[in-house]
Design a protein around this motif. Structure first.
Motif, PDB file in Angstrom:
ATOM      1  N   ALA A 152       0.828  -1.206   0.000  1.00 16.47           N
ATOM      2  CA  ALA A 152       0.000   0.000   0.000  1.00 16.47           C
ATOM      3  C   ALA A 152       0.859   1.250   0.000  1.00 16.47           C
ATOM      4  N   THR A 153       0.416   2.243  -0.803  1.00 16.20           N
ATOM      5  CA  THR A 153       1.185   3.489  -0.912  1.00 16.20           C
ATOM      6  C   THR A 153       0.579   4.612  -0.072  1.00 16.20           C
ATOM      7  N   VAL A 154      -0.627   4.379   0.449  1.00 22.49           N
ATOM      8  CA  VAL A 154      -1.253   5.395   1.308  1.00 22.49           C
ATOM      9  C   VAL A 154      -1.871   4.707   2.515  1.00 22.49           C
ATOM     10  N   THR A 155      -2.168   5.471   3.523  1.00 20.05           N
ATOM     11  CA  THR A 155      -2.946   4.923   4.637  1.00 20.05           C
ATOM     12  C   THR A 155      -4.422   5.077   4.292  1.00 20.05           C
ATOM     13  N   PRO A 156      -5.269   4.256   4.876  1.00 18.03           N
ATOM     14  CA  PRO A 156      -6.699   4.348   4.567  1.00 18.03           C
ATOM     15  C   PRO A 156      -7.248   5.758   4.824  1.00 18.03           C
ATOM     16  N   ALA A 157      -6.833   6.373   5.916  1.00 18.37           N
ATOM     17  CA  ALA A 157      -7.378   7.698   6.253  1.00 18.37           C
ATOM     18  C   ALA A 157      -6.972   8.729   5.205  1.00 18.37           C
ATOM     19  N   GLU A 158      -5.695   8.675   4.750  1.00 18.07           N
ATOM     20  CA  GLU A 158      -5.233   9.611   3.717  1.00 18.07           C
ATOM     21  C   GLU A 158      -6.039   9.442   2.445  1.00 18.07           C
ATOM     22  N   LEU A 159      -6.244   8.168   2.079  1.00 22.34           N
ATOM     23  CA  LEU A 159      -6.957   7.900   0.841  1.00 22.34           C
ATOM     24  C   LEU A 159      -8.367   8.463   0.893  1.00 22.34           C
ATOM     25  N   LEU A 160      -9.049   8.240   2.028  1.00 25.02           N
ATOM     26  CA  LEU A 160     -10.423   8.736   2.143  1.00 25.02           C
ATOM     27  C   LEU A 160     -10.444  10.262   2.073  1.00 25.02           C
ATOM     28  N   ARG A 161      -9.456  10.913   2.714  1.00 26.43           N
ATOM     29  CA  ARG A 161      -9.441  12.389   2.688  1.00 26.43           C
ATOM     30  C   ARG A 161      -9.153  12.890   1.286  1.00 26.43           C
ATOM     31  N   GLU A 162      -8.258  12.162   0.564  1.00 28.83           N
ATOM     32  CA  GLU A 162      -7.968  12.533  -0.826  1.00 28.83           C
ATOM     33  C   GLU A 162      -9.238  12.579  -1.656  1.00 28.83           C
ATOM     34  N   HIS A 163     -10.155  11.656  -1.362  1.00 28.66           N
ATOM     35  CA  HIS A 163     -11.413  11.604  -2.121  1.00 28.66           C
ATOM     36  C   HIS A 163     -12.496  12.453  -1.464  1.00 28.66           C
ATOM     37  N   ALA A 164     -12.077  13.365  -0.605  1.00 32.39           N
ATOM     38  CA  ALA A 164     -12.990  14.348  -0.001  1.00 32.39           C
ATOM     39  C   ALA A 164     -14.068  13.697   0.858  1.00 32.39           C
ATOM     40  N   ALA A 165     -13.694  12.594   1.537  1.00 32.28           N
ATOM     41  CA  ALA A 165     -14.660  11.990   2.455  1.00 32.28           C
ATOM     42  C   ALA A 165     -14.728  12.840   3.726  1.00 32.28           C
ATOM     43  N   ARG A 166     -15.917  12.855   4.327  1.00 31.07           N
ATOM     44  CA  ARG A 166     -16.075  13.590   5.586  1.00 31.07           C
ATOM     45  C   ARG A 166     -16.114  12.610   6.739  1.00 31.07           C
ATOM     46  N   HIS A 167     -15.909  13.125   7.924  1.00 28.76           N
ATOM     47  CA  HIS A 167     -15.985  12.325   9.168  1.00 28.76           C
ATOM     48  C   HIS A 167     -15.125  11.069   9.082  1.00 28.76           C
ATOM     49  N   VAL A 168     -13.882  11.210   8.639  1.00 28.44           N
ATOM     50  CA  VAL A 168     -13.007  10.044   8.562  1.00 28.44           C
ATOM     51  C   VAL A 168     -12.581   9.663   9.979  1.00 28.44           C
ATOM     52  N   GLN A 169     -12.798   8.430  10.344  1.00 29.40           N
ATOM     53  CA  GLN A 169     -12.372   7.979  11.674  1.00 29.40           C
ATOM     54  C   GLN A 169     -12.174   6.474  11.684  1.00 29.40           C
ATOM     55  N   GLU A 170     -11.356   6.045  12.669  1.00 30.60           N
ATOM     56  CA  GLU A 170     -11.094   4.615  12.809  1.00 30.60           C
ATOM     57  C   GLU A 170     -12.044   4.070  13.864  1.00 30.60           C
ATOM     58  N   VAL A 171     -12.685   2.931  13.533  1.00 34.34           N
ATOM     59  CA  VAL A 171     -13.573   2.312  14.524  1.00 34.34           C
ATOM     60  C   VAL A 171     -13.273   0.828  14.607  1.00 34.34           C
ATOM     61  N   GLU A 172     -13.723   0.244  15.698  1.00 39.02           N
ATOM     62  CA  GLU A 172     -13.513  -1.189  15.867  1.00 39.02           C
ATOM     63  C   GLU A 172     -14.772  -1.940  15.447  1.00 39.02           C
ATOM     64  N   VAL A 173     -14.579  -2.990  14.683  1.00 37.00           N
ATOM     65  CA  VAL A 173     -15.735  -3.793  14.255  1.00 37.00           C
ATOM     66  C   VAL A 173     -16.189  -4.641  15.421  1.00 37.00           C
ATOM     67  N   GLU A 174     -17.470  -4.580  15.698  1.00 31.64           N
ATOM     68  CA  GLU A 174     -17.985  -5.376  16.813  1.00 31.64           C
ATOM     69  C   GLU A 174     -18.288  -6.793  16.348  1.00 31.64           C
TER      70      GLU A 174
END
Lengths: 174, 399
Positions: A152-174
């Motif tokens: 991978a060349t980017v982190t997931p959060a960077e990638l989402l921000r690159e695509h102008a996603a809002r409310h980017v956050q890390e959560v735990e899957v229950e």
């Protein structure tokens, strides 16, 4: 995967979500899932979600229903209490077909719905997993695995921000 | 919606065709030979040739009308996906005028084909007397002329709309196409009912079945959609209609699958009700078809036309397998011919099926004629209906 972590981002429309999903997979970030207000054509391909296997359950349910209905009817009308209907053979097959068809559909449908509920963990009393706000409303939410491929060349959060996603956050899957 | 950039759709003159120059000539020759032999047969062996003409021409005429029906129902549903392949069902309709004329020719065979057309038979038969108000030669001929004229006219109207839109791109043509489709669908439902009762069911004038027209329609609809699918796959293999994708093929596969089950449902409904009630005036039809040489064909019919497509086209991936789908469609096209064969022929040759030079000539002759006419019509029109507002959506069709 209980305990695994995902990064979620919210998009304004389906096209942005599709672009982000394709880009993520191209750059070594696996897509965990996508949450959309309505089914989106091509999303399964873009997110790399494999085709459902519920069809197999459906087929097996249908085959069981067919066999069970024929067995039941043959037992009741030919073995347990042979019944003469208009001089026809006790095992006259055409007469058994309508019931066999109905039971086939019943078993196939109940089996498929049951398997879906079990696989999707949708049983009574289960606490719903809501990865982002608005996910049951009108939000287009893309969930990426926090753990990316080695290439991978980017982190997931960077990638989402690159695509102008809002409310980017890390959560735990229950 | 898969591709953000439109797949390249060539606008150049394409020289698109189904048959190469050599195979076109061969098939045109076979068409001439076969129809010539059938015409000769009408003179030397009329009791054998007329049923063959009825069987093969009715099947091909119905199948080409399924081309119109296919366009009409998708227009009415405002379905975008089939627009890109619309020239295939349009070209299938090229047989309609020929089939209509051959139906008019068949009027000369009425005394040979239909027992009820003989006044002395009617005079000796209370049932035929009761039905004579409907089943008499002038009324039969009048209905036949009206029915084939309506098919010819309405089918032409629907194809014309699309051709005019090629030139103008006018949105008004889409509305005109919807109106023509609505008229066609209603008229077709009524006229096909009349046609299947008059031309097929009255071959056994004592027998009746209220769902027979539905059953005949489901059979030709299945054969027609299967033929359409097979032709599209052949054209794709030749490198034409490449703007269609696997989702178009998949959707056609779903049609074939659905019509096969629909046919099976009606086949069984008709059979089981008659079998269960066991009333002589109804069961006579099935008795004739389950005795002697007919039994094997009678049993093969549902196996070929329901069991086979049910098992071979059930998984989505198999419907998308063009080689598999193609061969299933070929078998189904033949299978529904067999279904009609079982409806028509037992009244001509009760002892059992007889396949001779005449049967082969009729199938090969009229079948080749259909393909030649299809190919000619397909070449002459632009390969894509570009003026259609649904064209772009259709090119981007996804699942």
């Amino acid at each position: 995967m209980p305990g695994s972590r995902i990064v979620v981002g919210t998009f304004l429309d389906e096209d942005a979500l599709l672009r982000a999903a394709r880009d993520a997979r191209a750059r070594g970030v696996p897509v965990h899932d996508a949450f959309t207000p309505y089914p989106i054509h091509g999303l399964d391909e873009a997110a790399g979600i494999p085709p459902t296997r519920l069809g197999i359950v459906c087929f097996v349910g249908a085959a069981l229903g067919l066999a069970a209905a024929f067995a039941m009817q043959l037992y009741t009308s030919a073995v347990s209490w042979p019944t003469n209907v208009g001089g026809k053979s006790f095992t006259a097959t055409p007469a058994l077909v309508p019931v066999a068809f109905e039971v086939m559909v019943l078993f196939a449908a109940l089996g498929t719905v049951g398997a879906l509920l079990v696989r999707a963990k949708l049983w009574p009393g289960r606490k719903p997993f809501l990865p982002a706000s608005g996910v049951t409303d009108d939000a287009f939410v893309l969930a990426l695995e926090a753990e990316t491929d080695a290439s991978a060349t980017v982190t997931p959060a960077e990638l989402l921000r690159e695509h102008a996603a809002r409310h980017v956050q890390e959560v735990e899957v229950e | 919606m898969t591709a953000t950039a439109a797949p390249h759709v060539s606008t150049a003159a394409t020289g698109h065709h189904l048959l190469g120059a050599a195979s076109f000539r061969v098939l045109a020759g076979l068409a001439a030979l076969g129809t010539g032999a059938l015409g000769l047969g009408l003179i030397v062996a009329p009791e054998r040739a007329w049923p063959n003409l009825l069987l093969d021409n009715f099947y091909l005429l119905s199948v080409s009308l399924v081309g119109v029906f296919f366009i009409a129902i998708h227009r009415l549903a405002k379905a975008g996906w089939p627009t890109v392949l619309q020239r295939v069902p349009e070209a299938m309709t090229a047989y309609v005028p020929v089939g209509a004329v051959l139906m008019l020719v068949m009027l000369m065979g009425v005394p040979t084909l239909y027992h009820w057309s003989h006044p002395e038979a009617v005079a000796a038969d209370a049932l035929l007397q009761a039905k004579a108000g409907w089943l008499n030669v002038p009324a039969f001929a009048m209905r036949l002329v009206v029915v084939v004229a309506l098919w010819w006219w309405l089918g032409r109207r629907i194809v014309r709309v699309s051709r005019r839109q090629d030139e103008s791109g006018a949105i008004a043509e889409t509305a005109a196409g919807m109106r023509a489709s609505a008229v066609f669908t209603v008229v077709f439902a009524l006229t096909f009912t009349i046609a299947s009762i008059d031309w097929i069911m009255s071959l056994e004038p004592h027998w009746f079945s209220t769902l027979f027209p539905w059953y005949v329609f489901s059979s030709v609809a299945c054969g027609g959609v299967a033929l359409l699918t097979a032709l599209l796959i052949l054209l794709r293999r030749r490198g034409y209609l490449t703007a269609t994708n696997e989702h178009h093929v998949h959707d056609l596969g779903k049609w074939v699958f659905a019509f096969s089950l629909f046919w099976g449902y009606l086949w069984f409904s008709q059979y089981m009700l008659i079998w269960y009630a066991n009333i002589p005036e109804e069961s006579v039809y099935y008795v004739a078809r389950s005795e002697g040489g007919w039994w094997a064909l009678f049993v093969a019919n549902p196996i070929i036309n329901v069991a086979l497509p049910l098992l071979l086209l059930l998984p989505a991936a198999w419907k998308r397998n063009e080689t598999l789908l193609f061969w299933v469609c070929v078998v189904i096209v033949a299978g529904h011919w067999l279904d009609l064969y079982i409806m028509v022929m037992p009244s001509a040759t009760p002892a059992g099926p007889r396949i001779g030079p005449l049967e082969v000539a009729a199938v090969v002759g009229l079948g080749s004629l259909f393909l030649v006419l299809f190919d000619r019509a397909f070449r002459r029109a632009p390969m894509y209906p570009r003026g259609d507002p649904y064209f772009e959506e259709s090119v981007h069709h996804h699942g």
